[in-house]
Write an enzyme that holds these catalytic residues in place. Sequence first.
Site, PDB file in Angstrom:
ATOM      1  N   ARG A  15       0.947  -1.268   0.152  1.00 39.34           N
ATOM      2  CA  ARG A  15       0.077  -0.103  -0.029  1.00 39.34           C
ATOM      3  C   ARG A  15       0.780   1.216  -0.122  1.00 39.34           C
ATOM      4  O   ARG A  15       0.364   2.322  -0.287  1.00 39.34           O
ATOM      5  CB  ARG A  15      -1.029   0.092   1.119  1.00 39.34           C
ATOM      6  CG  ARG A  15      -1.959  -1.030   0.863  1.00 39.34           C
ATOM      7  CD  ARG A  15      -2.851  -1.475   2.432  1.00 39.34           C
ATOM      8  NE  ARG A  15      -1.857  -2.556   3.478  1.00 39.34           N
ATOM      9  CZ  ARG A  15      -2.249  -2.839   4.295  1.00 39.34           C
ATOM     10  NH1 ARG A  15      -3.623  -2.237   5.090  1.00 39.34           N
ATOM     11  NH2 ARG A  15      -1.564  -3.575   5.048  1.00 39.34           N
ATOM     12  N   ARG A 333      28.890  25.057   3.517  1.00 40.88           N
ATOM     13  CA  ARG A 333      29.002  23.521   2.979  1.00 40.88           C
ATOM     14  C   ARG A 333      29.671  22.673   3.877  1.00 40.88           C
ATOM     15  O   ARG A 333      30.356  23.214   4.900  1.00 40.88           O
ATOM     16  CB  ARG A 333      29.205  23.487   1.679  1.00 40.88           C
ATOM     17  CG  ARG A 333      28.065  24.000   0.808  1.00 40.88           C
ATOM     18  CD  ARG A 333      28.800  24.241  -0.623  1.00 40.88           C
ATOM     19  NE  ARG A 333      28.988  22.995  -1.178  1.00 40.88           N
ATOM     20  CZ  ARG A 333      29.894  23.186  -2.197  1.00 40.88           C
ATOM     21  NH1 ARG A 333      30.440  24.318  -2.781  1.00 40.88           N
ATOM     22  NH2 ARG A 333      30.660  22.020  -2.703  1.00 40.88           N
TER      23      ARG A 333
HETATM   24  C1  UD1 Z   1      -2.323  -6.078  11.408  1.00 45.88           C
HETATM   25  C2  UD1 Z   1      -3.190  -7.118  12.368  1.00 45.88           C
HETATM   26  C3  UD1 Z   1      -4.516  -6.225  12.692  1.00 45.88           C
HETATM   27  C4  UD1 Z   1      -3.894  -4.977  13.540  1.00 45.88           C
HETATM   28  C5  UD1 Z   1      -2.981  -4.235  12.697  1.00 45.88           C
HETATM   29  C6  UD1 Z   1      -2.546  -3.120  13.480  1.00 45.88           C
HETATM   30  C7  UD1 Z   1      -2.983  -9.329  11.447  1.00 45.88           C
HETATM   31  C8  UD1 Z   1      -3.627 -10.389  10.481  1.00 45.88           C
HETATM   32  N1  UD1 Z   1      -3.598  -8.244  11.399  1.00 45.88           N
HETATM   33  O1  UD1 Z   1      -2.879  -5.838  10.204  1.00 45.88           O
HETATM   34  O2  UD1 Z   1      -5.277  -6.800  13.437  1.00 45.88           O
HETATM   35  O3  UD1 Z   1      -4.926  -4.329  13.570  1.00 45.88           O
HETATM   36  O4  UD1 Z   1      -1.870  -5.161  12.192  1.00 45.88           O
HETATM   37  O5  UD1 Z   1      -0.943  -2.924  13.372  1.00 45.88           O
HETATM   38  O6  UD1 Z   1      -1.821  -9.658  12.168  1.00 45.88           O
HETATM   39  N2  UD1 Z   1       4.317  -8.978   8.188  1.00 45.88           N
HETATM   40  C9  UD1 Z   1       5.229 -10.247   7.812  1.00 45.88           C
HETATM   41  N3  UD1 Z   1       4.997 -11.096   7.338  1.00 45.88           N
HETATM   42  C10 UD1 Z   1       3.840 -11.372   6.526  1.00 45.88           C
HETATM   43  C11 UD1 Z   1       2.928 -10.300   6.729  1.00 45.88           C
HETATM   44  C12 UD1 Z   1       3.019  -9.198   7.385  1.00 45.88           C
HETATM   45  O7  UD1 Z   1       6.424  -9.771   8.630  1.00 45.88           O
HETATM   46  O8  UD1 Z   1       3.700 -12.446   5.880  1.00 45.88           O
HETATM   47  C13 UD1 Z   1       4.660  -7.782   9.041  1.00 45.88           C
HETATM   48  C14 UD1 Z   1       4.501  -6.663   8.124  1.00 45.88           C
HETATM   49  O9  UD1 Z   1       5.754  -6.195   7.650  1.00 45.88           O
HETATM   50  C15 UD1 Z   1       4.169  -5.740   9.302  1.00 45.88           C
HETATM   51  C16 UD1 Z   1       3.333  -6.362  10.217  1.00 45.88           C
HETATM   52  O10 UD1 Z   1       3.539  -7.679   9.883  1.00 45.88           O
HETATM   53  O11 UD1 Z   1       4.985  -4.785   9.767  1.00 45.88           O
HETATM   54  C17 UD1 Z   1       1.931  -6.107  10.091  1.00 45.88           C
HETATM   55  O12 UD1 Z   1       1.470  -6.501   8.678  1.00 45.88           O
HETATM   56  P1  UD1 Z   1       0.212  -5.635   8.069  1.00 45.88           P
HETATM   57  O13 UD1 Z   1       0.207  -6.303   6.424  1.00 45.88           O
HETATM   58  O14 UD1 Z   1       0.660  -4.232   8.099  1.00 45.88           O
HETATM   59  O15 UD1 Z   1      -1.004  -5.827   8.614  1.00 45.88           O
HETATM   60  P2  UD1 Z   1      -2.226  -5.095   9.003  1.00 45.88           P
HETATM   61  O16 UD1 Z   1      -3.023  -5.212   7.764  1.00 45.88           O
HETATM   62  O17 UD1 Z   1      -1.811  -3.648   9.365  1.00 45.88           O
HETATM   63 CA    CA Z   2       0.068  -2.335   9.333  1.00 42.18          CA
END
Ligand code: UD1
Ligand code: CA
Length: 452
Positions: A15, A333
Amino acid sequence: MSTRVVLLAAGKGTRMRSKLPKLLHPLGGRAMVLHALGAAAEAAADGPPLLVVGHGAEALRAAVGDGAEFVEQAEQLGTGHALLQAKPALQGKADLVLVSNADLPLLSGDTLKQLLAAQQANPGPFTMLTLRQPNARGFGRVKRGAGGEVLAIIEEAEATPEELAIDELNVGAYCFRGDWLWPALEKLKPSANKGEYYLTDLLEIATAAGERVEAVVLQDPHEAIGVNTREHLAEAEAALRGRINRRWMLEGVTLVDPASTYIEAGVTIGQDTVIWPNTILQGQTAIGADCSIGPNTVVRDSRIGDACRVEAAVVEMAVLENQVDIGPFAHLRKGSHLGDGVHMGNFGEVKNSTLGPGAKMGHFSYIGDATIGANVNIGAGTITANYDGEKKNETVIEDDVFIGSDTMLVAPLHIGKGARTGAGAVVTKDVPAHTVVVGVPARAVRKLEEPD
Ligand code: UD1
Ligand code: CA
């Protein structure tokens, strides 16, 4: 009880629509991931934080260096799957496992410590962090039972309209009992909607087994700003800026207009300094007391002493001693060093040069690769011709020299103590002390009387 922190940082960050991995986007001048690692290090000291990396792993490793232990998630199959990758490193080795999404850059070490303390007092499998806020920003909703106990986290993509209306959100930070966590993670099933293994489904696994999960409710909503889009990044930036600005005002710094004052996390400022609007202070910058900085000024990786005045200037990798006065429209600089009481007026540029105490360059000058002594006066329009097309050459001007307006100093060049150049001189040869040179090319016309 031993505690380790795991930060989830392997996601694609789709995103953000960026070539740069999401967690390397800077916030307050520092990559987001470094903010998260800072809080993690504050919260648990039984070992370095573990960083789960996947998308953009190489760049993340390079940026973080030895600030974390790395765990690879080869395929991004969800937050639950990401955490599972830390099992070989932590199973049997940490009693408690604090887990946080790395895209929560404003989450503080104190909050993580609070979460940890709550779980230390909780006989159940884990404690989670929630926030009450009507604007959900895509967060999972927290479902509670009749007795107020937390029951489930519903991801936005899978929520019913009634569930979407819930105003308690899953922040994305948890503290687990290690012995419960690792087997429970193996039980996660892919989600119906995206086929990902959701960490958040652990709540239902716990409640289905009749175990009670605790929740800590976060008070400061800024801490829960999760960055998924550039709009969120700007929100986080504004919140961080507010936090930093408040801190400096509490320390005794006047910010005339905090809304247009940008101070990065690594900057320090002395008491009674006044920062005027549209001022940006970046990197490793230290500003002394009683200064007036701005308006319309950028200071980057520089040291400014006490009682300096810097107006409408750009100062990069430079040092200003005390009572230095520069601007408007001055550019310092890399490698500029202005001694005590130096005055540099409008449209001046100094690079890789030292100006001794009390030196003055009032108008339209370029000084590069020069060493200039004390109390030297540099007339309007003076230029060091330091580059001969092949290499940079040095100019040395000793104390008490008077450089007439519009002098060209053709380097390499040495001008002795107390010498003078006439207006418009093009100086191509060294000038002995106490000698006046004029013309094109400049030649000596007389000797000056040496002061006792
Ligand atoms: C996640 C939570 C959601 C919460 C939100 C708030 C889950 C399923 N959902 O959603 O409930 O409200 O965070 O912060 O956990 N990541 C990995 N590997 C993956 C996928 C993600 O390491 O396969 C990491 C991403 O880099 C990120 C974090 O996990 O730093 C959260 O992932 P993201 O996809 O941003 O989750 P949200 O949709 O924000
Ligand atoms: Ca997130």
